[in-house]
Scaffold this motif. Structure first.
Motif, short mmCIF file in Angstrom:
data_model
loop_
_atom_site.label_atom_id
_atom_site.label_comp_id
_atom_site.label_asym_id
_atom_site.label_seq_id
_atom_site.Cartn_x
_atom_site.Cartn_y
_atom_site.Cartn_z
N PRO A 39 61.48 46.67 59.94
CA PRO A 39 62.35 47.81 59.62
C PRO A 39 63.36 47.43 58.54
O PRO A 39 63.74 46.26 58.42
N VAL A 40 63.75 48.43 57.76
CA VAL A 40 64.82 48.29 56.77
C VAL A 40 65.82 49.37 57.13
O VAL A 40 65.49 50.55 57.12
N LEU A 41 67.04 48.97 57.50
CA LEU A 41 68.02 49.88 58.09
C LEU A 41 69.23 50.09 57.19
O LEU A 41 69.68 49.16 56.52
N MET A 42 69.80 51.30 57.22
CA MET A 42 71.03 51.59 56.49
C MET A 42 72.13 51.98 57.47
O MET A 42 71.98 52.94 58.23
N ASP A 43 73.21 51.20 57.45
CA ASP A 43 74.39 51.46 58.27
C ASP A 43 75.51 52.00 57.39
O ASP A 43 75.61 51.61 56.22
N PRO A 44 76.40 52.83 57.93
CA PRO A 44 77.58 53.22 57.16
C PRO A 44 78.37 51.97 56.76
O PRO A 44 78.35 50.96 57.48
N GLU A 45 79.06 52.04 55.64
CA GLU A 45 79.87 50.90 55.19
C GLU A 45 80.85 50.50 56.29
O GLU A 45 81.58 51.33 56.83
N PRO A 80 72.69 51.97 62.53
CA PRO A 80 71.94 52.56 61.43
C PRO A 80 71.79 54.07 61.56
O PRO A 80 71.65 54.59 62.67
N VAL A 81 71.82 54.72 60.40
CA VAL A 81 71.65 56.18 60.37
C VAL A 81 70.25 56.57 59.90
O VAL A 81 69.78 57.65 60.21
N LEU A 82 69.62 55.68 59.15
CA LEU A 82 68.25 55.91 58.72
C LEU A 82 67.61 54.58 58.39
O LEU A 82 68.29 53.57 58.27
N GLY A 83 66.29 54.59 58.28
CA GLY A 83 65.61 53.34 57.92
C GLY A 83 64.11 53.49 57.90
O GLY A 83 63.56 54.50 58.37
N PHE A 84 63.47 52.47 57.35
CA PHE A 84 62.01 52.43 57.33
C PHE A 84 61.53 52.05 58.71
O PHE A 84 61.94 51.03 59.26
N VAL A 125 58.36 50.90 60.81
CA VAL A 125 57.07 50.25 60.56
C VAL A 125 55.92 51.07 61.14
O VAL A 125 54.91 51.30 60.46
N GLU A 126 56.05 51.51 62.38
CA GLU A 126 54.95 52.25 63.02
C GLU A 126 54.70 53.60 62.38
O GLU A 126 53.57 54.03 62.21
N ALA A 127 55.77 54.29 61.99
CA ALA A 127 55.62 55.59 61.34
C ALA A 127 55.22 55.44 59.87
O ALA A 127 54.75 56.39 59.26
N ASP A 128 55.45 54.24 59.31
CA ASP A 128 55.16 53.93 57.91
C ASP A 128 55.90 54.86 56.95
O ASP A 128 55.37 55.31 55.95
N ARG A 129 57.15 55.15 57.31
CA ARG A 129 57.98 56.00 56.47
C ARG A 129 59.45 55.81 56.83
O ARG A 129 59.77 55.21 57.85
N VAL A 130 60.32 56.35 56.00
CA VAL A 130 61.75 56.33 56.28
C VAL A 130 62.06 57.49 57.21
O VAL A 130 61.62 58.62 56.98
N VAL A 131 62.79 57.19 58.28
CA VAL A 131 63.10 58.19 59.30
C VAL A 131 64.60 58.20 59.58
O VAL A 131 65.31 57.23 59.30
N LEU A 132 65.06 59.30 60.18
CA LEU A 132 66.45 59.38 60.65
C LEU A 132 66.59 58.58 61.94
O LEU A 132 65.72 58.61 62.81
N LEU A 133 67.71 57.88 62.07
CA LEU A 133 68.00 57.11 63.27
C LEU A 133 69.27 57.61 63.95
O LEU A 133 69.70 57.06 64.95
N ALA A 134 69.87 58.66 63.37
CA ALA A 134 71.07 59.28 63.93
C ALA A 134 71.03 60.75 63.50
O ALA A 134 70.32 61.13 62.58
N GLU A 135 71.79 61.55 64.21
CA GLU A 135 71.88 62.97 63.86
C GLU A 135 72.78 63.13 62.63
O GLU A 135 73.89 62.61 62.62
N PRO A 136 72.30 63.86 61.62
CA PRO A 136 73.15 64.09 60.43
C PRO A 136 74.43 64.83 60.82
O PRO A 136 74.44 65.62 61.76
N LEU A 137 75.47 64.56 60.06
CA LEU A 137 76.73 65.24 60.29
C LEU A 137 76.66 66.63 59.71
O LEU A 137 76.07 66.85 58.65
N VAL A 138 77.22 67.58 60.40
CA VAL A 138 77.25 68.97 59.92
C VAL A 138 78.41 69.09 58.95
O VAL A 138 79.54 68.73 59.27
N MET A 139 78.09 69.62 57.78
CA MET A 139 79.13 69.70 56.74
C MET A 139 79.61 71.13 56.59
O MET A 139 78.95 72.06 56.82
#
Length: 161
Positions: free
Chosen positions: A129-135, A141-145, A147-161
């Motif tokens: 996995p390749v993960l992106m965390d807020p600074e 992590p909020v999103l990342g690659f 491996v099993e899905a073979d794609r970048v997926v959401l790992l947290a619920e997006p914030l409502v703006m």
């Protein structure tokens, strides 16, 4: 088809909410994984520059970059995913491949697709996995690659703006 849609994830790319330099990482890495990333950068033909402090040098083997003394100048590898989209890898730890991206450079669907493609390339090469965390919020992590899905997926619920 895009891994993620900008309208669904734009809050994760808002520098005011996430910090402008989120932490992107590959956990449970090794020196061999670092070398695989260096090889990938060359194979893909991405523009890059390795430096130690202010000195630009040829890219060394991963084990050389990672075995530098603790008090040595910081080593980094700058990789341009596109002409104005930069990822900066820092050779701090052989157990975590980490790099920064600037969210101000990742605005809109086209840039998001470039970023997701980069995460996919690294994740596929390493089979990890390749993960992106807020600074400053390492370990959430909020999103990342995925491996099993073979794609970048959401790992947290997006914030409502």
């Amino acid at each position: 088809m895009a891994d993620l849609l900008w309208d669904d994830v734009s809050s994760f790319f808002d520098p005011d909410l996430m910090g402008s330099l989120p932490d992107v990482r590959v956990p449970d890495a090794s020196v061999e994984d670092w070398q695989a990333v260096l090889d990938l950068v060359v194979e893909k033909g991405w523009k890059f520059q390795y430096s130690e402090g202010e000195t630009v040098l040829p890219v060394p083997r991963a084990e050389t970059a990672l075995s530098r003394p603790a008090d040595a100048e910081c080593a980094d590898l700058r990789v341009w995913l596109a002409s104005d989209v930069l990822a900066i890898f820092r050779f701090l730890d052989d157990e975590v491949i980490d790099f920064d991206v600037d969210l101000r450079e990742l605005q809109g669907q086209e840039r998001l697709d470039v970023f997701c493609g980069f995460l996919r390339e690294i994740g596929r090469r390493l089979g990890k996995p390749v993960l992106m965390d807020p600074e400053g919020d390492y370990g959430h992590p909020v999103l990342g690659f995925d491996v099993e899905a073979d794609r970048v997926v959401l790992l947290a619920e997006p914030l409502v703006m």
